[in-house]
Design an enzyme around this catalytic site. Sequence first.
Site, PDB file in Angstrom:
ATOM      1  N   GLY A 100       0.780  -1.233   0.000  1.00 54.07           N
ATOM      2  CA  GLY A 100       0.000   0.000   0.000  1.00 54.07           C
ATOM      3  C   GLY A 100       0.812   1.284   0.000  1.00 54.07           C
ATOM      4  CG  LEU A 135      -9.514  -6.297 -12.147  1.00 55.54           C
ATOM      5  CD1 LEU A 135      -9.311  -4.797 -12.089  1.00 55.54           C
ATOM      6  CD2 LEU A 135     -10.735  -6.705 -11.342  1.00 55.54           C
ATOM      7  CG  ASN A 154      -1.068  -1.273 -13.511  1.00 49.61           C
ATOM      8  OD1 ASN A 154      -1.085  -1.302 -12.274  1.00 49.61           O
ATOM      9  ND2 ASN A 154      -0.263  -2.038 -14.219  1.00 49.61           N
ATOM     10  CG  HIS A 183       4.846  -2.549 -14.819  1.00 56.88           C
ATOM     11  ND1 HIS A 183       4.457  -3.728 -14.210  1.00 56.88           N
ATOM     12  CD2 HIS A 183       6.040  -2.809 -15.426  1.00 56.88           C
ATOM     13  CE1 HIS A 183       5.369  -4.666 -14.450  1.00 56.88           C
ATOM     14  NE2 HIS A 183       6.334  -4.130 -15.179  1.00 56.88           N
ATOM     15  CG  ASP A 235       2.020  -5.122 -16.738  1.00 56.89           C
ATOM     16  OD1 ASP A 235       1.220  -4.535 -15.988  1.00 56.89           O
ATOM     17  OD2 ASP A 235       2.852  -5.948 -16.321  1.00 56.89           O
ATOM     18  CD  GLU A 250       6.405   2.462  -8.905  1.00 53.58           C
ATOM     19  OE1 GLU A 250       5.242   2.249  -8.543  1.00 53.58           O
ATOM     20  OE2 GLU A 250       7.298   1.597  -8.840  1.00 53.58           O
TER      21      GLU A 250
HETATM   22  C1  GAR Z   1       4.780  -0.590  -7.149  1.00 55.47           C
HETATM   23  O1  GAR Z   1       6.164  -0.530  -7.357  1.00 55.47           O
HETATM   24  C2  GAR Z   1       4.069  -0.850  -8.452  1.00 55.47           C
HETATM   25  O2  GAR Z   1       4.679  -0.245  -9.546  1.00 55.47           O
HETATM   26  C3  GAR Z   1       4.178  -2.347  -8.539  1.00 55.47           C
HETATM   27  O3  GAR Z   1       3.945  -2.807  -7.254  1.00 55.47           O
HETATM   28  C4  GAR Z   1       4.405  -1.829  -6.339  1.00 55.47           C
HETATM   29  C5  GAR Z   1       3.262  -1.535  -5.407  1.00 55.47           C
HETATM   30  O4  GAR Z   1       3.733  -1.206  -4.188  1.00 55.47           O
HETATM   31  N1  GAR Z   1       3.212  -2.863  -9.450  1.00 55.47           N
HETATM   32  C6  GAR Z   1       3.454  -3.889 -10.233  1.00 55.47           C
HETATM   33  O5  GAR Z   1       4.516  -4.507 -10.229  1.00 55.47           O
HETATM   34  C7  GAR Z   1       2.299  -4.250 -11.155  1.00 55.47           C
HETATM   35  N2  GAR Z   1       2.699  -5.164 -12.152  1.00 55.47           N
HETATM   36  P1  GAR Z   1       2.677  -1.013  -3.007  1.00 55.47           P
HETATM   37  O6  GAR Z   1       1.859  -2.267  -2.928  1.00 55.47           O
HETATM   38  O7  GAR Z   1       3.501  -0.802  -1.796  1.00 55.47           O
HETATM   39  O8  GAR Z   1       1.844   0.195  -3.377  1.00 55.47           O
END
Ligand code: GAR
Length: 212
Positions: free
Chosen positions: A19, A100, A112, A114, A155, A184
């Site tokens: 999160g 989904l 999303n 990534h 993706d 991010e």
């Molecule tokens: C983030 O780095 C996001 O880019 C990645 O998961 C992390 C979420 O962190 N998402 C993916 O890899 C999707 N394919 P969080 O759960 O701590 O927000």
Amino acid sequence: MARGTRGRAQVAVLLSGTGRSLENLLACRARGELDIDIPVVVSTRADVRGVEIARAAGIETHVVRRRDAPSPDALSARVAEALAPHGIDLVLLAGFLAQLRVLPEWEGRMLNIHPSLLPLFGGKGFYGSRVHAAVLEAGMKVTGCTVHFVDAGYDTGPIVLQRCLAVQEDDTPETLGARVFALECEAYPEAVRLFIAGRLRIDGRVVRVAPA
Ligand code: GAR
């Protein structure tokens, strides 16, 4: 856009893990950098920090376990049910690790993030530190993050924005992941601001960004 009672865009966040992305969006909102409300969060896991953060922020939080919704269709139906009362303008996947089916009402309204420069290092199995390990293994000199609209693939949707950084010789998946996550934290709120300002237009595979 539906816009909530206070005129702000209503945003739903879907997550599966720690999160940090939700935390960042809440921090941006608290600093007045994001004119949004987050009335609802859906998690695919009950015992994750993301759920704690959402509940601590007073957000209505639903857990839809993958075993209770084992297909993309079933999961989307459960998520749609949770979102329905909230007049959601935008759905953000934030570390959401389940597939989904994009319902018609979500087309062009679901983003999303990534942690790589898509289309590199995306798709099934590429999430979190696995992405950064693969980037290092491939000997990449740059990497970054991508915000994209969600489509029927994994993706693969039209790219809204990307941020990049240099890979250092002594990077580990952890050090690289930390620097990418810092990017991010700027990229996702920026994409949300562009969306809620109505500046994004999907033109086939390309997202056109209207001038401010
Ligand atoms: C983030 O780095 C996001 O880019 C990645 O998961 C992390 C979420 O962190 N998402 C993916 O890899 C999707 N394919 P969080 O759960 O701590 O927000």
